[in-house]
Write a protein that holds these residues in place. Structure first.
Motif, mmCIF file in Angstrom:
data_model
loop_
_atom_site.group_PDB
_atom_site.id
_atom_site.type_symbol
_atom_site.label_atom_id
_atom_site.label_comp_id
_atom_site.label_asym_id
_atom_site.label_seq_id
_atom_site.Cartn_x
_atom_site.Cartn_y
_atom_site.Cartn_z
ATOM 1 N N LEU A 1 0.737 -1.296 0.109
ATOM 2 C CA LEU A 1 -0.130 0.241 0.046
ATOM 3 C C LEU A 1 0.692 1.339 -0.005
ATOM 4 O O LEU A 1 0.376 2.189 -0.485
ATOM 5 C CB LEU A 1 -0.976 0.023 0.940
ATOM 6 N N ARG A 2 1.977 1.283 0.512
ATOM 7 C CA ARG A 2 2.972 2.281 0.473
ATOM 8 C C ARG A 2 3.117 2.492 -1.043
ATOM 9 O O ARG A 2 3.352 3.705 -1.453
ATOM 10 C CB ARG A 2 4.205 2.091 1.144
ATOM 11 N N ARG A 3 3.581 1.589 -1.688
ATOM 12 C CA ARG A 3 3.931 1.568 -3.019
ATOM 13 C C ARG A 3 2.686 2.319 -3.975
ATOM 14 O O ARG A 3 3.134 2.562 -4.850
ATOM 15 C CB ARG A 3 4.271 0.143 -3.580
ATOM 16 N N GLU A 4 1.551 2.015 -3.445
ATOM 17 C CA GLU A 4 0.438 2.578 -4.156
ATOM 18 C C GLU A 4 0.287 4.027 -3.792
ATOM 19 O O GLU A 4 -0.672 4.778 -4.324
ATOM 20 C CB GLU A 4 -1.052 1.922 -3.690
ATOM 21 N N GLY A 5 1.050 4.616 -2.739
ATOM 22 C CA GLY A 5 1.172 6.053 -2.387
ATOM 23 C C GLY A 5 0.440 6.378 -1.485
ATOM 24 O O GLY A 5 0.226 7.566 -0.943
ATOM 25 N N HIS A 6 -0.119 5.345 -0.486
ATOM 26 C CA HIS A 6 -0.896 5.752 0.603
ATOM 27 C C HIS A 6 0.017 5.983 2.123
ATOM 28 O O HIS A 6 1.068 5.182 2.100
ATOM 29 C CB HIS A 6 -2.026 4.292 0.995
ATOM 30 N N ARG A 7 -0.541 6.742 2.823
ATOM 31 C CA ARG A 7 -0.016 6.700 4.352
ATOM 32 C C ARG A 7 -0.549 5.603 5.065
ATOM 33 O O ARG A 7 -1.734 5.402 5.165
ATOM 34 C CB ARG A 7 -0.499 8.173 4.696
ATOM 35 N N ILE A 8 0.234 4.563 5.689
ATOM 36 C CA ILE A 8 0.012 3.623 6.588
ATOM 37 C C ILE A 8 0.280 3.702 8.038
ATOM 38 O O ILE A 8 1.266 4.100 8.468
ATOM 39 C CB ILE A 8 0.853 2.394 5.943
ATOM 40 N N LEU A 9 -0.899 3.323 8.748
ATOM 41 C CA LEU A 9 -1.014 3.063 10.017
ATOM 42 C C LEU A 9 -1.119 1.690 10.420
ATOM 43 O O LEU A 9 -1.561 0.866 9.582
ATOM 44 C CB LEU A 9 -1.892 4.062 10.787
ATOM 45 N N THR A 10 -0.528 1.081 11.585
ATOM 46 C CA THR A 10 -0.674 -0.361 11.592
ATOM 47 C C THR A 10 -1.040 -0.467 13.284
ATOM 48 O O THR A 10 -0.608 0.348 14.150
ATOM 49 C CB THR A 10 0.630 -1.038 11.417
ATOM 50 N N ALA A 11 -1.631 -1.351 13.360
ATOM 51 C CA ALA A 11 -2.199 -2.016 14.673
ATOM 52 C C ALA A 11 -1.975 -3.397 14.854
ATOM 53 O O ALA A 11 -2.619 -4.111 13.766
ATOM 54 C CB ALA A 11 -3.517 -1.389 15.074
#
Length: 121
Positions: free
Chosen positions: A22-32
């Protein structure tokens, strides 16, 4: 357009692979790594989309989904449940809890990306 996506899963390998994709798609990522942390991040960060594992420590994905739908301030959050639970009753439970989509593990990356793109438009 950059969107914030929360990935909530207690399996580190899935978190890492989805985050990379998803980072490769350009999104800001949060994880839990658990349901309680996921719900806290949803309330605080207001992600555009949540990829939510059905079975996690703390609150289950089903419980997180129900809590999101019950809270008017975050009820519009898009939720895609990811689960190894593939029985029709499990899928019905996820959709009944308010998930916008339900994808079973293992999943095809291309198909998952297409579902994500659809939910983000």
């Amino acid at each position: 357009m950059t969107r914030t996506v929360l990935i909530a899963d207690d399996e580190p390998n899935i978190l890492v692979s989805l985050e990379f994709m998803l980072r490769r798609e350009g999104h800001r990522i949060l994880t839990a790594g658990d349901g309680t942390g996921a719900l806290d991040l949803i309330r605080r960060e207001r992600p555009s989309l949540v990829l939510l594992d059905a079975t996690m420590p703390g609150l289950t994905g089903f419980e997180v989904c129900e809590a999101v739908r019950a809270d008017p301030s975050i009820a519009g959050t898009r939720i895609l449940m990811l689960s190894a639970k593939a029985r029709p009753t499990d899928m019905a439970r996820g959709l009944g809890a308010g998930a916008d989509a339900y994808v079973t593990k293992p999943f095809a990356t291309a198909e998952l990306l297409e579902r994500i793109r659809g939910l983000l438009t």
